[in-house]
Design an enzyme around this catalytic site. Structure first.
Site, PDB file in Angstrom:
ATOM      1  N   ASP A  10      -6.017  -5.150  -1.209  1.00 62.61           N
ATOM      2  CA  ASP A  10      -4.665  -5.317  -0.683  1.00 62.61           C
ATOM      3  C   ASP A  10      -3.678  -5.087  -1.813  1.00 62.61           C
ATOM      4  O   ASP A  10      -4.025  -5.195  -2.994  1.00 62.61           O
ATOM      5  CB  ASP A  10      -4.470  -6.729  -0.111  1.00 62.61           C
ATOM      6  N   SER A  11      -2.451  -4.767  -1.448  1.00 62.62           N
ATOM      7  CA  SER A  11      -1.414  -4.553  -2.458  1.00 62.62           C
ATOM      8  C   SER A  11      -1.071  -5.852  -3.181  1.00 62.62           C
ATOM      9  O   SER A  11      -0.489  -5.818  -4.263  1.00 62.62           O
ATOM     10  CB  SER A  11      -0.147  -3.976  -1.812  1.00 62.62           C
ATOM     11  N   CYS A  73      -4.733  -3.978   4.101  1.00 60.96           N
ATOM     12  CA  CYS A  73      -3.305  -3.776   3.863  1.00 60.96           C
ATOM     13  C   CYS A  73      -2.829  -2.747   4.870  1.00 60.96           C
ATOM     14  O   CYS A  73      -3.351  -1.626   4.908  1.00 60.96           O
ATOM     15  CB  CYS A  73      -3.083  -3.275   2.434  1.00 60.96           C
ATOM     16  N   GLU A 158       5.882 -14.712  -0.417  1.00 59.27           N
ATOM     17  CA  GLU A 158       5.410 -14.676  -1.804  1.00 59.27           C
ATOM     18  C   GLU A 158       6.234 -15.574  -2.726  1.00 59.27           C
ATOM     19  O   GLU A 158       5.764 -15.950  -3.799  1.00 59.27           O
ATOM     20  CB  GLU A 158       5.395 -13.231  -2.318  1.00 59.27           C
ATOM     21  N   CYS A 192       1.225  -7.104   9.447  1.00 63.12           N
ATOM     22  CA  CYS A 192       1.259  -7.258   7.991  1.00 63.12           C
ATOM     23  C   CYS A 192       0.464  -8.515   7.683  1.00 63.12           C
ATOM     24  O   CYS A 192       0.630  -9.539   8.363  1.00 63.12           O
ATOM     25  CB  CYS A 192       2.686  -7.385   7.469  1.00 63.12           C
ATOM     26  N   HIS A 194       0.648 -10.655   5.456  1.00 65.18           N
ATOM     27  CA  HIS A 194       1.417 -11.832   5.022  1.00 65.18           C
ATOM     28  C   HIS A 194       1.909 -12.662   6.209  1.00 65.18           C
ATOM     29  O   HIS A 194       2.110 -13.869   6.095  1.00 65.18           O
ATOM     30  CB  HIS A 194       2.654 -11.404   4.217  1.00 65.18           C
TER      31      HIS A 194
END
Length: 288
Positions: A10-11, A73, A158, A192, A194
Site C-alpha cells: 500500500d502507499s 491500494c 493519518e 479507499c 483508509h
C-alpha cells in the site's frame, strides 16, 4: 519447493485494513507488508508516478521472495496494476502474480444493490481513472456507478483527526455531493483502504436503507478463492502464520500509526527503494 510469504503493498497505512481481514480469513500464511509512506499519498499523484512507485515496490517484494503480491491500494490498482500485469510481469517475474483490490470488489458489488445504482467514495486519483465504472460495467452492465472524490479523508485519518468534530464537515459535504448525483443510490463502497476508519462517522450522515461496504472482507474472500483456483501459486506460499512489516519512511512513525489500522502492534523495518533502483541500473549495464 521454496515457499515464501505473500506480499501486501500500500502507499501507506490504509492497506493494513485489508491485511487485517486477510489475516482473519487466511491466518495460516506468512505475509510481508510494505508501506511506501515516504512517497504517500498516491491519490493526488500522476499516473506515471504511481506506476513507477508501485512497480518499484512490487519488485522489492519480489526480491523478498514473494510469489504473489496484493496491491491493497485503490490508487495503485487503478493506475498501475494493468500495466504491471501486462507489460512488466512477463519480463521481471513471469511465474509470479500481482493482484489488486478493484476487480474483486467490482465482481461482487452488483450483488448488493437493488436499485442498480452504486456510489463510490474514493481518492481523486481513483475517481479520475474511472476504474470502478469500467470494471463494474464488465460484470454488471445494468448497474450505474456514481463517484465522489474525498481529498480530505486520508489526511484526517493519518493525522488521527477522523474522530473529531472537524471531520464531520468534510464527511457530510462529500457524502451529500455523492447522493446529490442520484436519489436512488442504495449501495456505497468505501473505495479507499483508509475509509473504513471513518465508517461510523459516515453512517451518522447516511440515509436509512443505504448499504455501506468496505473492501477488506471482499478482498480476503477473493484471495481465498484465488489460491484454491491457482494451486501452482498457493503451493509456493509459506504457511507459518508470520508477519513482517516494512516502510520506506520512519519505522517508529509507522508503528505509531499502524495500530489504528491493524488493531495490533507492529515492529516495522526500513525498506530502501534505492536497492531496487540500483538493481535495475546494474541489470541495464549488464545487458548492454
Amino acid at each position: 519447493m521454496n515457499q515464501q510469504p505473500i506480499g501486501v503493498f500500500d502507499s501507506g497505512y490504509g492497506g493494513l485494513t485489508v491485511l487485517k481481514e486477510i489475516i482473519k480469513k487466511l491466518p495460516q500464511y506468512d505475509y510481508v507488508y510494505l508501506g511506501d509512506n515516504a512517497r504517500a499519498p498516491y491519490g493526488t499523484r500522476s499516473f506515471e508516478s504511481v506506476y513507477h512507485y508501485t512497480l518499484e515496490c512490487v519488485q522489492w517484494l519480489f526480491n523478498k521472495g514473494c510469489p504473489l503480491v496484493i496491491l491493497a491500494c485503490n490508487t495503485a490498482s487503478a493506475k498501475a496494476l494493468r500495466t504491471i500485469q501486462q507489460n512488466d510481469l512477463p519480463k521481471i517475474a513471469p511465474g509470479n502474480r500481482v493482484l489488486g483490490v478493484i476487480r474483486p470488489t467490482t465482481e461482487k458489488i452488483g450483488d448488493y444493490t437493488q436499485t442498480k445504482q452504486v456510489g463510490i467514495l474514493a481518492t481523486a486519483g481513483t475517481v479520475l481513472s474511472e476504474s470502478y465504472i469500467i470494471e463494474t460495467n464488465k460484470f454488471y452492465p445494468g448497474v450505474t456507478v456514481f463517484q465522489q472524490a474525498c481529498p480530505m479523508w486520508v489526511p484526517l485519518v493519518e493525522n488521527n483527526e477522523h474522530n473529531s468534530k472537524g471531520a464531520d464537515y468534510f464527511i457530510e459535504k462529500d457524502l451529500n455531493a455523492l447522493l446529490d448525483q442520484s436519489k436512488n443510490i442504495d449501495t456505497i463502497l468505501l473505495a479507499c483502504t483508509h475509509y473504513p476508519l471513518l465508517k461510523h462517522k459516515i453512517q451518522q450522515f447516511l440515509p436509512e436503507g443505504i448499504s455501506l461496504l468496505s473492501q477488506g472482507e471482499i478482498v480476503a474472500d477473493s484471495l481465498e478463492d484465488y489460491l484454491v483456483r491457482h494451486p501452482e501459486i498457493e503451493e509456493r506460499c509459506s504457511r507459518q502464520g508470520k508477519l513482517a512489516f516494512f516502510t520506506t519512511d520512519s519505522p517508529a512513525d509507522f508503528d505509531a500509526h499502524a495500530t489504528i489500522f491493524l488493531g495490533r502492534k507492529t515492529h516495522a523495518k526500513h525498506a530502501d527503494m534505492d536497492e531496487v533502483k540500483l538493481t535495475k541500473k546494474n541489470a541495464r549495464g549488464f545487458h548492454s
